[in-house]
Scaffold this motif. Structure first.
Motif, PDB file in Angstrom:
ATOM      1  N   ALA A   1      44.071  25.324  45.198  1.00 54.59           N
ATOM      2  CA  ALA A   1      44.272  24.115  46.003  1.00 54.59           C
ATOM      3  C   ALA A   1      44.611  24.466  47.445  1.00 54.59           C
ATOM      4  N   GLU A   2      45.507  25.416  47.631  1.00 59.29           N
ATOM      5  CA  GLU A   2      45.920  25.786  48.983  1.00 59.29           C
ATOM      6  C   GLU A   2      44.767  26.328  49.807  1.00 59.29           C
ATOM      7  N   ASN A   3      43.822  26.971  49.147  1.00 60.39           N
ATOM      8  CA  ASN A   3      42.690  27.564  49.855  1.00 60.39           C
ATOM      9  C   ASN A   3      41.472  26.651  49.931  1.00 60.39           C
ATOM     10  N   GLY A   4      41.660  25.382  49.590  1.00 59.79           N
ATOM     11  CA  GLY A   4      40.589  24.403  49.749  1.00 59.79           C
ATOM     12  C   GLY A   4      39.424  24.591  48.815  1.00 59.79           C
ATOM     13  N   LEU A   5      39.658  25.219  47.659  1.00 62.69           N
ATOM     14  CA  LEU A   5      38.567  25.514  46.736  1.00 62.69           C
ATOM     15  C   LEU A   5      38.412  24.467  45.651  1.00 62.69           C
ATOM     16  N   VAL A   6      39.239  23.446  45.662  1.00 62.54           N
ATOM     17  CA  VAL A   6      39.080  22.310  44.757  1.00 62.54           C
ATOM     18  C   VAL A   6      39.093  21.049  45.610  1.00 62.54           C
ATOM     19  N   CYS A   7      38.068  20.224  45.448  1.00 59.22           N
ATOM     20  CA  CYS A   7      37.886  19.042  46.293  1.00 59.22           C
ATOM     21  C   CYS A   7      37.547  17.830  45.437  1.00 59.22           C
ATOM     22  N   PRO A   8      37.741  16.628  45.959  1.00 59.24           N
ATOM     23  CA  PRO A   8      37.349  15.423  45.231  1.00 59.24           C
ATOM     24  C   PRO A   8      35.876  15.471  44.841  1.00 59.24           C
ATOM     25  N   GLY A   9      35.587  15.014  43.635  1.00 60.90           N
ATOM     26  CA  GLY A   9      34.209  14.990  43.160  1.00 60.90           C
ATOM     27  C   GLY A   9      33.734  16.284  42.557  1.00 60.90           C
ATOM     28  N   ASP A  10      34.550  17.333  42.587  1.00 61.42           N
ATOM     29  CA  ASP A  10      34.169  18.634  42.042  1.00 61.42           C
ATOM     30  C   ASP A  10      34.271  18.666  40.526  1.00 61.42           C
ATOM     31  N   ILE A  11      33.523  19.578  39.927  1.00 59.20           N
ATOM     32  CA  ILE A  11      33.811  20.069  38.581  1.00 59.20           C
ATOM     33  C   ILE A  11      34.322  21.501  38.735  1.00 59.20           C
ATOM     34  N   LEU A  12      35.550  21.719  38.324  1.00 58.61           N
ATOM     35  CA  LEU A  12      36.196  23.013  38.404  1.00 58.61           C
ATOM     36  C   LEU A  12      36.506  23.502  36.992  1.00 58.61           C
ATOM     37  N   VAL A  13      36.086  24.726  36.686  1.00 60.73           N
ATOM     38  CA  VAL A  13      36.310  25.298  35.357  1.00 60.73           C
ATOM     39  C   VAL A  13      37.064  26.609  35.522  1.00 60.73           C
ATOM     40  N   ALA A  14      38.081  26.808  34.695  1.00 58.38           N
ATOM     41  CA  ALA A  14      38.884  28.024  34.783  1.00 58.38           C
ATOM     42  C   ALA A  14      39.327  28.463  33.394  1.00 58.38           C
ATOM     43  N   THR A  15      39.672  29.734  33.282  1.00 65.78           N
ATOM     44  CA  THR A  15      40.129  30.270  32.001  1.00 65.78           C
ATOM     45  C   THR A  15      41.629  30.016  31.833  1.00 65.78           C
ATOM     46  N   ASP A  16      42.013  28.765  31.921  1.00 64.17           N
ATOM     47  CA  ASP A  16      43.417  28.391  31.764  1.00 64.17           C
ATOM     48  C   ASP A  16      43.474  26.928  31.356  1.00 64.17           C
ATOM     49  N   SER A  17      44.255  26.639  30.326  1.00 64.15           N
ATOM     50  CA  SER A  17      44.294  25.279  29.796  1.00 64.15           C
ATOM     51  C   SER A  17      44.842  24.277  30.804  1.00 64.15           C
ATOM     52  N   HIS A  18      45.689  24.732  31.728  1.00 64.98           N
ATOM     53  CA  HIS A  18      46.303  23.793  32.679  1.00 64.98           C
ATOM     54  C   HIS A  18      45.425  23.505  33.895  1.00 64.98           C
ATOM     55  N   THR A  19      44.128  23.784  33.762  1.00 62.48           N
ATOM     56  CA  THR A  19      43.179  23.430  34.822  1.00 62.48           C
ATOM     57  C   THR A  19      43.078  21.917  34.990  1.00 62.48           C
ATOM     58  N   THR A  20      43.599  21.150  34.043  1.00 69.25           N
ATOM     59  CA  THR A  20      43.710  19.697  34.218  1.00 69.25           C
ATOM     60  C   THR A  20      44.494  19.343  35.474  1.00 69.25           C
TER      61      THR A  20
ATOM     62  N   GLY B   1      39.767  23.644  31.265  1.00 71.25           N
ATOM     63  CA  GLY B   1      39.844  25.044  30.885  1.00 71.25           C
ATOM     64  C   GLY B   1      38.815  25.412  29.834  1.00 71.25           C
ATOM     65  N   VAL B   2      38.362  26.667  29.864  1.00 70.98           N
ATOM     66  CA  VAL B   2      37.395  27.170  28.890  1.00 70.98           C
ATOM     67  C   VAL B   2      37.794  28.579  28.471  1.00 70.98           C
ATOM     68  N   GLY B   3      37.147  29.076  27.413  1.00 66.31           N
ATOM     69  CA  GLY B   3      37.362  30.439  26.954  1.00 66.31           C
ATOM     70  C   GLY B   3      36.435  31.421  27.634  1.00 66.31           C
ATOM     71  N   ALA B   4      36.581  32.691  27.237  1.00 62.86           N
ATOM     72  CA  ALA B   4      35.882  33.775  27.918  1.00 62.86           C
ATOM     73  C   ALA B   4      34.359  33.688  27.791  1.00 62.86           C
ATOM     74  N   THR B   5      33.856  33.314  26.618  1.00 60.62           N
ATOM     75  CA  THR B   5      32.408  33.298  26.419  1.00 60.62           C
ATOM     76  C   THR B   5      31.743  32.187  27.217  1.00 60.62           C
ATOM     77  N   ASP B   6      32.357  30.989  27.198  1.00 57.12           N
ATOM     78  CA  ASP B   6      31.827  29.908  28.035  1.00 57.12           C
ATOM     79  C   ASP B   6      31.864  30.294  29.509  1.00 57.12           C
ATOM     80  N   MET B   7      32.951  30.950  29.925  1.00 56.83           N
ATOM     81  CA  MET B   7      33.041  31.351  31.329  1.00 56.83           C
ATOM     82  C   MET B   7      31.960  32.371  31.677  1.00 56.83           C
ATOM     83  N   ALA B   8      31.667  33.310  30.775  1.00 56.82           N
ATOM     84  CA  ALA B   8      30.606  34.278  31.035  1.00 56.82           C
ATOM     85  C   ALA B   8      29.260  33.581  31.200  1.00 56.82           C
ATOM     86  N   THR B   9      29.010  32.584  30.346  1.00 55.33           N
ATOM     87  CA  THR B   9      27.783  31.795  30.463  1.00 55.33           C
ATOM     88  C   THR B   9      27.695  31.120  31.830  1.00 55.33           C
ATOM     89  N   LEU B  10      28.825  30.571  32.258  1.00 58.82           N
ATOM     90  CA  LEU B  10      28.875  29.895  33.547  1.00 58.82           C
ATOM     91  C   LEU B  10      28.638  30.873  34.696  1.00 58.82           C
TER      92      LEU B  10
END
Length: 420
Positions: free
Chosen positions: A104-123, A134-143
């Motif tokens: 957030a501080e680095n401006g990498l999440v913005c309104p209207g985005d889809i953001l996916v991370a390997t952490d459940s608290h990405t909500t 949040g997603v697991g390792a295999t989904d993230m590799a696919t992404l």
């Protein structure tokens, strides 16, 4: 449609989507933390050669920052090598902080985005009008290979929060109160939309707390319509263009729940479930060994300002440890520049490296058998912060500070009013 449905529809090139559909959507940003070396293993097993976009991927070293074991040091080493190999633009090493705060501080999440991370608290990133999950390792590799991921369009529920809590009662108290009513399975794979007069007046920090804890009721993602303060925060930082989405008038939610927090007293989640919530006054006399202010839930400047308000000119109780772990180096610097850090140090606090710290029993404050901690973090499962025989009470940063003063679970309200 709801704003979340519009985000999903736009990212899969369709005019509309409906709850229950499986869609493949373009993702705006992907983040991997230092728990998920398996992501790189899976990437290579899938014959991955290059990430789909070197400017839309970040590694954040926060769970083991700095590395407390040889194993975690090896993970960091291999991830640093991958970052160099892929020539990624963004890598936040052990000096940066917790992924959700740093992005957030680095401006990498913005309104209207889809953001996916390997952490459940990405909500958490619903606080910025984005869809974070949040997603697991295999989904993230696919992404990482494709830039796309499958989603089931979630049903959307409204959590309307109205009223004004008692002075000294913070957003953490409010979301604990809501969790106690919704329970841990109250919104499984649903999108939670926070609305109401209480939510509308919250700034960035308070909104991040609500969205962060949404996953504790099972939510797939969370959302709050950005207000002027949020949009001003994003405008100062945004790393790329963005488009705010708005829910259509008359949208019908899957369900709507109303919570009146007028005059709400401090809340606490007692061991060992996040939804085991009671008013603090009903917790009884509970002696504490350790108090923690930090993590992706309670480690922002506003949290430490609340603690400093209570602790200014005072000393913590003998035999009690007060851990202060800022969520990022930016927060740490702000605490230094404002004098908040000096106030906490004078009170007897121990300050540690920005990051997750002991939240997942990694380091910087792990508990021994039989110890009790009151913490501003997000989970109190057995063994979450150390020995399975330790106990965790979830509370607001103000309650944590007040408890550090007395050595017992203590309401911050009287201290709060004295400080006015």
């Amino acid at each position: 449609m709801h704003a979340i449905e519009k985000i999903l529809a736009g990212h899969c090139g369709r005019p509309s989507v409906q709850a229950g559909e499986i869609v493949t959507a373009r993702v705006d940003f992907a983040e991997i933390n230092d728990l998920y070396l398996q992501t790189l293993v899976s990437f290579r097993e899938m014959d991955g050669e290059r990430v789909w976009d070197r400017e839309r991927v970040a590694f954040v070293f926060d769970h083991y920052a700095p590395a407390p074991t040889i194993r975690s040091a090896q993970i960091h080493k291999e991830m640093r090598e991958f970052v160099r190999e892929q020539q990624l633009r963004y890598h936040f090493d052990v000096n940066a902080g917790v992924c959700h705060q740093v992005l957030a501080e680095n401006g990498l999440v913005c309104p209207g985005d889809i953001l996916v991370a390997t952490d459940s608290h990405t909500t958490t990133h619903g606080a910025f009008g984005a869809m974070g999950t949040g997603v697991g390792a295999t989904d993230m590799a696919t992404l990482l290979i494709s830039g796309e991921l499958w989603f089931r369009v979630p049903e959307i529920v409204e959590l309307r929060i109205d009223g004004t809590p008692r002075p000294g009662v913070l957003p953490k108290d409010v979301i604990l109160f809501v969790l106690g009513k919704m329970r841990a399975d109250g919104a499984v794979y649903q999108a939670v939309d926070f609305t109401g007069s209480y939510v509308e007046q919250l700034g960035v920090a308070g909104r991040m707390v609500l969205c962060n804890m949404a996953v504790e009721m099972g939510a797939k993602t969370a959302y709050i319509q950005p207000n002027d303060e949020v949009l001003a925060y994003i405008e100062r930082r945004a790393a790329r263009p963005y488009q705010v989405q708005y829910t259509d008038p008359g949208y019908v939610y899957k369900a709507s729940y109303h919570f009146d927090v007028e005059g709400l007293e401090p809340q606490v989640a007692a061991p060992s479930s996040v939804d085991n919530v009671i008013p603090l006054a009903e917790a009884g006399t509970v002696a504490v060994n350790q108090c923690l202010i930090g993590t992706c839930t309670g480690g922002r400047l506003e949290d430490f300002q609340a603690a400093a308000r209570i602790l200014r000119g005072k000393k913590i109780a003998p035999g009690v440890r007060l851990l202060v772990i800022p969520a990022s180096s930016e927060v740490l610097r702000a605490c230094m520049d404002s004098g908040v850090l000096a106030t906490l140090l004078d009170a007897g606090a121990t300050v540690s490296t920005p990051g997750c710290g002991p939240c997942l029993s990694a380091h910087e404050g792990v508990l021994a058998e039989g110890e009790v901690c009151v913490t501003a973090s997000n989970r109190n499962f057995p063994g979450r912060m150390g020995h399975r025989g330790s106990k965790l009470y979830l509370a607001s940063p103000a309650t944590v500070a007040a408890s550090a003063l007395t050595g017992y679970l203590t309401s911050p309200c009287e201290f709060w009013e004295e400080a006015e």
